[in-house]
Design a protein around this motif. Structure first.
Motif, short mmCIF file in Angstrom:
data_model
loop_
_atom_site.label_atom_id
_atom_site.label_comp_id
_atom_site.label_asym_id
_atom_site.label_seq_id
_atom_site.Cartn_x
_atom_site.Cartn_y
_atom_site.Cartn_z
N ASN A 1 -5.21 -40.73 -35.25
CA ASN A 1 -4.78 -41.32 -33.98
C ASN A 1 -3.68 -40.50 -33.33
OD1 ASN A 1 -6.54 -43.36 -34.43
ND2 ASN A 1 -5.00 -44.82 -35.19
N PHE A 2 -2.79 -40.02 -34.16
CA PHE A 2 -1.67 -39.23 -33.64
C PHE A 2 -2.16 -37.88 -33.11
CE2 PHE A 2 2.17 -36.51 -34.27
CZ PHE A 2 3.08 -37.26 -33.54
N LEU A 3 -2.99 -37.21 -33.89
CA LEU A 3 -3.46 -35.88 -33.49
C LEU A 3 -4.40 -35.94 -32.28
CD1 LEU A 3 -4.05 -34.09 -36.93
CD2 LEU A 3 -2.10 -33.86 -35.39
N ALA A 4 -5.05 -37.09 -32.09
CA ALA A 4 -5.97 -37.24 -30.95
C ALA A 4 -5.23 -37.14 -29.62
CB ALA A 4 -6.70 -38.58 -31.05
N LYS A 5 -3.91 -37.34 -29.65
CA LYS A 5 -3.13 -37.31 -28.41
C LYS A 5 -2.76 -35.90 -27.97
CE LYS A 5 -0.89 -41.56 -29.89
NZ LYS A 5 0.35 -42.09 -30.44
N VAL A 6 -2.96 -34.91 -28.84
CA VAL A 6 -2.45 -33.57 -28.51
C VAL A 6 -3.58 -32.58 -28.23
CG1 VAL A 6 -0.46 -34.01 -30.00
CG2 VAL A 6 -2.32 -32.62 -30.87
N ASN A 7 -3.27 -31.61 -27.35
CA ASN A 7 -4.23 -30.56 -27.01
C ASN A 7 -3.98 -29.28 -27.78
OD1 ASN A 7 -3.34 -31.75 -23.88
ND2 ASN A 7 -5.40 -32.08 -24.68
N LEU A 8 -2.72 -29.05 -28.10
CA LEU A 8 -2.34 -27.76 -28.68
C LEU A 8 -1.09 -27.94 -29.53
CD1 LEU A 8 -2.86 -24.64 -28.53
CD2 LEU A 8 -1.44 -24.60 -26.48
N ALA A 9 -1.05 -27.24 -30.66
CA ALA A 9 0.14 -27.35 -31.53
C ALA A 9 0.89 -26.02 -31.57
CB ALA A 9 -0.29 -27.73 -32.95
N THR A 10 2.18 -26.12 -31.85
CA THR A 10 2.98 -24.91 -32.04
C THR A 10 4.02 -25.15 -33.13
OG1 THR A 10 4.11 -23.11 -30.90
CG2 THR A 10 4.80 -25.35 -30.32
N TYR A 11 4.59 -24.08 -33.63
CA TYR A 11 5.56 -24.19 -34.72
C TYR A 11 6.96 -23.92 -34.19
CZ TYR A 11 1.10 -23.10 -36.88
OH TYR A 11 -0.23 -23.10 -37.21
N VAL A 12 7.95 -24.60 -34.74
CA VAL A 12 9.33 -24.27 -34.39
C VAL A 12 9.55 -22.82 -34.84
CG1 VAL A 12 11.76 -24.69 -34.95
CG2 VAL A 12 10.22 -26.61 -34.54
N PRO A 13 9.91 -21.95 -33.89
CA PRO A 13 10.00 -20.53 -34.26
C PRO A 13 11.30 -20.18 -34.99
CG PRO A 13 10.54 -20.81 -31.94
CD PRO A 13 10.22 -22.19 -32.47
#
Ligand SMILES: [Zn+2]
Length: 231
Positions: free
Chosen positions: A105-117
């Motif tokens: 459910n949580f991941l369904a809300k996002v289009n793209l992920a990124t990492y804290v650099p």
């Protein structure tokens, strides 16, 4: 010399704890039946949405696991002792909760992920971004595309000893958008290893919002959410 010997012994100890019998839960270090398996309690309680309002402009924060004896040992080993032997144990936490509906459910809300650099200097010293190492394959397995959208332009100290206001001050202007990145209208998930006050991810979120991102979500492997003191 003594410090070097202590570091080598610590490296060997952590490696042995997670590779030699008996198998232990990677979160709380209770003995379990199989290697890289969460104990019953941790498997049940592990995922949590932060009930407190996260710092703007973050919409929601989910932590995958508690910051406990095991997660603390494993994350410190990966970050400060360059011990990549613990990677499987850390990833097993993600795969252990992967099929839970809260995660989908949580991941369904996002289009793209990124990492804290990491800042270039810290990246060179460590040789990797530990958050990317932990999450990359798992995000792929969940069909969430992930890219390095941000760069850390300012080298900042470890934040453990600073209060939330000081953290925000230290992190001002610490992040910027990577070249050629387009986040307009997208819901972005910022992934981090540990979530405490949210100052770091809020710093990242501000840059993404400034570049036209729609909503910002945060997922952290470990957090206290007021339950444990992170040190
Ligand atoms: Zn456990």
């Amino acid at each position: 010399m003594l410090e070097q010997i202590t570091n080598v012994l610590k490296f060997i100890q952590t490696t042995l704890i997670y590779i030699v019998y008996p198998p232990i839960c990677p979160v709380c270090e209770e003995i379990v039946d199989e290697r890289h398996q969460l104990c019953e309690n941790c498997a049940k309680e592990i995922i949590k949405l932060d009930e407190e309002k996260p710092p703007a402009p973050i919409s929601e924060v989910m932590r995958v696991t508690k910051y406990r004896k095991g997660t603390r040992r494993l994350l410190r080993a990966l970050k400060f002792d360059n011990n990549t032997n613990v990677l499987n144990a850390l990833q097993s936490i993600l795969y252990g909760v992967s099929s839970r509906p809260e995660i989908d459910n949580f991941l369904a809300k996002v289009n793209l992920a990124t990492y804290v650099p990491l800042h270039e200097k810290r990246f060179k010293k460590r040789g990797y971004n530990q958050t990317e190492l932990i999450f990359k394959d798992w995000l792929l397995s969940k069909n969430v595309p992930a890219e390095n959208l941000l760069i850390r332009t300012k080298a900042t100290p470890h934040l453990y000893n600073y209060n939330p206001t000081e953290r925000r001050e230290i992190l001002k202007g610490a992040f910027s958008l990577a070249e050629g990145v387009n986040v307009k209208g997208k819901n972005i998930l910022i992934v981090d290893d540990i979530y405490t006050t949210g100052a770091t991810t809020a710093g990242c979120a501000e840059v993404l919002k400034g570049a036209g991102a729609s909503k910002i979500f945060v997922m952290a492997l470990a957090s206290d959410f007021g339950e444990d003191k992170i040190a």
